[in-house]
Design a protein around this motif. Structure first.
Motif, short mmCIF file in Angstrom:
data_model
loop_
_atom_site.label_atom_id
_atom_site.label_comp_id
_atom_site.label_asym_id
_atom_site.label_seq_id
_atom_site.Cartn_x
_atom_site.Cartn_y
_atom_site.Cartn_z
N ASN A 1 124.80 64.52 32.50
CA ASN A 1 122.73 63.74 32.05
C ASN A 1 121.10 63.84 33.40
OD1 ASN A 1 124.95 62.56 30.55
ND2 ASN A 1 125.16 60.88 32.27
N TRP A 2 121.23 65.02 32.31
CA TRP A 2 119.79 65.32 33.13
C TRP A 2 119.13 66.88 32.56
CZ3 TRP A 2 119.09 70.74 34.55
CH2 TRP A 2 120.16 71.20 34.76
N CYS A 3 117.54 66.70 32.72
CA CYS A 3 117.19 67.86 31.62
C CYS A 3 115.79 67.80 32.42
CB CYS A 3 116.60 67.04 30.43
SG CYS A 3 115.74 65.51 30.28
N ILE A 4 114.83 69.52 32.23
CA ILE A 4 114.03 69.75 32.55
C ILE A 4 112.98 69.26 31.18
CG2 ILE A 4 112.41 71.14 32.56
CD1 ILE A 4 115.24 73.36 33.47
N ALA A 5 111.61 68.32 31.76
CA ALA A 5 110.69 67.59 30.94
C ALA A 5 109.59 68.45 31.09
CB ALA A 5 110.86 66.07 30.70
N LEU A 6 108.94 68.47 29.98
CA LEU A 6 107.96 69.38 29.93
C LEU A 6 106.64 68.77 29.06
CD1 LEU A 6 105.94 71.49 31.63
CD2 LEU A 6 106.43 73.32 30.35
N ALA A 7 105.59 68.61 29.48
CA ALA A 7 104.70 67.71 28.20
C ALA A 7 103.01 68.78 28.44
CB ALA A 7 104.36 66.90 28.55
N LEU A 8 102.50 69.48 27.56
CA LEU A 8 101.06 69.56 27.40
C LEU A 8 99.86 68.49 26.73
CD1 LEU A 8 99.03 72.29 28.02
CD2 LEU A 8 100.06 72.76 26.18
N VAL A 9 99.09 67.97 27.94
CA VAL A 9 98.02 67.47 27.61
C VAL A 9 96.79 68.18 27.10
CG1 VAL A 9 96.46 65.30 28.23
CG2 VAL A 9 98.92 65.44 28.07
N GLU A 10 96.30 67.86 26.62
CA GLU A 10 94.49 68.73 26.19
C GLU A 10 93.62 66.92 25.83
OE1 GLU A 10 92.31 71.97 23.41
OE2 GLU A 10 94.37 71.34 23.15
N ASP A 11 92.57 67.27 26.50
CA ASP A 11 91.93 66.21 26.58
C ASP A 11 92.30 64.78 26.37
OD1 ASP A 11 90.14 68.40 26.86
OD2 ASP A 11 89.82 68.73 24.45
N GLY A 12 92.98 64.30 27.28
CA GLY A 12 93.83 62.69 27.48
C GLY A 12 94.87 62.78 26.18
#
Length: 270
Positions: free
Chosen positions: A104-115
């Motif tokens: 029960n694990w994963c890789i989490a990646l988000a991309l934020v642009e100008d907040g």
């Protein structure tokens, strides 16, 4: 939403580097019994070499391709942005499960642009599942569209609840008691990011954690919104370095879920 060339290039990089990060994480997971594990705040807040190596890999790939982009990772902190783009990474969400040999694990990646969170990826290497969302374009699982469960309620769906040392145990216990009293049922998987993804694809009805960090939940919260769900406010002041309350659910559950959750607890430690 029309993708800008700048966003499109970064999405392409994310999709290219995630399998490489997953392969590295899995190589460590295959020999997890030999890994050195360190406690950070306490015995339930741990880090391994796998967390650090995966984050360093992703940081290096991003810095090489987009040297002006910022980066916020769980293990190595923040680097400011000069381009307006910020990458937010949890290299292994569910490290406690990881180091005990649980999947029960994963890789989490988000991309934020100008907040604003504009893209989110949650990769479950053990299941071979990539959850992805781009703002205004919907959410997908292995490139097939997904949607929250718009037919369930608290009594028939599963509500996943996260907990940590930062929150009084009495608060979490009271939420569970109210949920059970309302006829609902709770689960806890050990990976908040993966649970948010499971709300987005309809496996779970809702997810709640009193205090989460941005690297744990930005990707999952976007997934839920793009899959037709509702999420509560998170770090509205733009400070992604502090923990905040994370809530996501199918839209018809919003009022009932908020009634069960009650007032947010005070943050004990940062």
């Amino acid at each position: 939403m029309t993708r800008s060339p700048a966003l499109a290039a970064r999405l392409a990089l994310a999709r290219a580097l995630l399998p490489e990060a997953a392969a590295l994480a899995l190589s460590y997971f295959a020999r997890v019994a030999t890994l050195t594990v360190e406690a950070k705040a306490n015995g339930q807040d741990v880090v391994s070499i796998a967390d650090r190596e995966v984050e360093q890999l992703v940081r290096a790939r991003v810095a090489e391709a987009f040297p002006g982009d910022g980066f916020l990772g769980e293990e190595f902190g923040a680097a400011p942005t000069r381009s307006g783009f910020l990458w937010v990474l949890d290299p292994i969400d569910g490290t406690s499960c990881f180091v005990h040999g649980l999947r029960n694990w994963c890789i989490a990646l988000a991309l934020v642009e100008d907040g604003q969170t504009v893209a989110g990826f949650i990769l479950d290497p053990n299941a071979g599942e990539l959850f992805a969302a781009v703002v205004g374009e919907g959410a997908s699982l292995n490139d097939a569209p997904i949607h929250v469960d718009i037919h369930t309620d608290l009594r028939h769906g599963l509500t996943s609840i996260g907990a940590s040392f930062r929150v009084p145990a009495a608060h979490v216990a009271a939420v569970i008691e109210r949920l059970l009293g309302a006829g609902g049922m709770f689960v806890r998987s050990g990976s908040g990011a993966l649970s948010l993804a499971h709300v987005a694809c309809g496996r779970l009805a809702a997810y709640y954690e009193p205090q989460m960090h941005a690297w744990d939940c930005l990707a999952g919260l976007l997934l839920i919104r793009e899959a037709g769900g509702w999420t509560g406010p998170f770090n509205e002041d733009g400070d992604f370095t502090r923990a905040d309350r994370a809530i996501g659910c199918a839209p018809q559950l919003r009022e009932d879920l908020l009634a069960v959750l009650g007032d947010p607890p005070a943050l004990l430690t940062r």
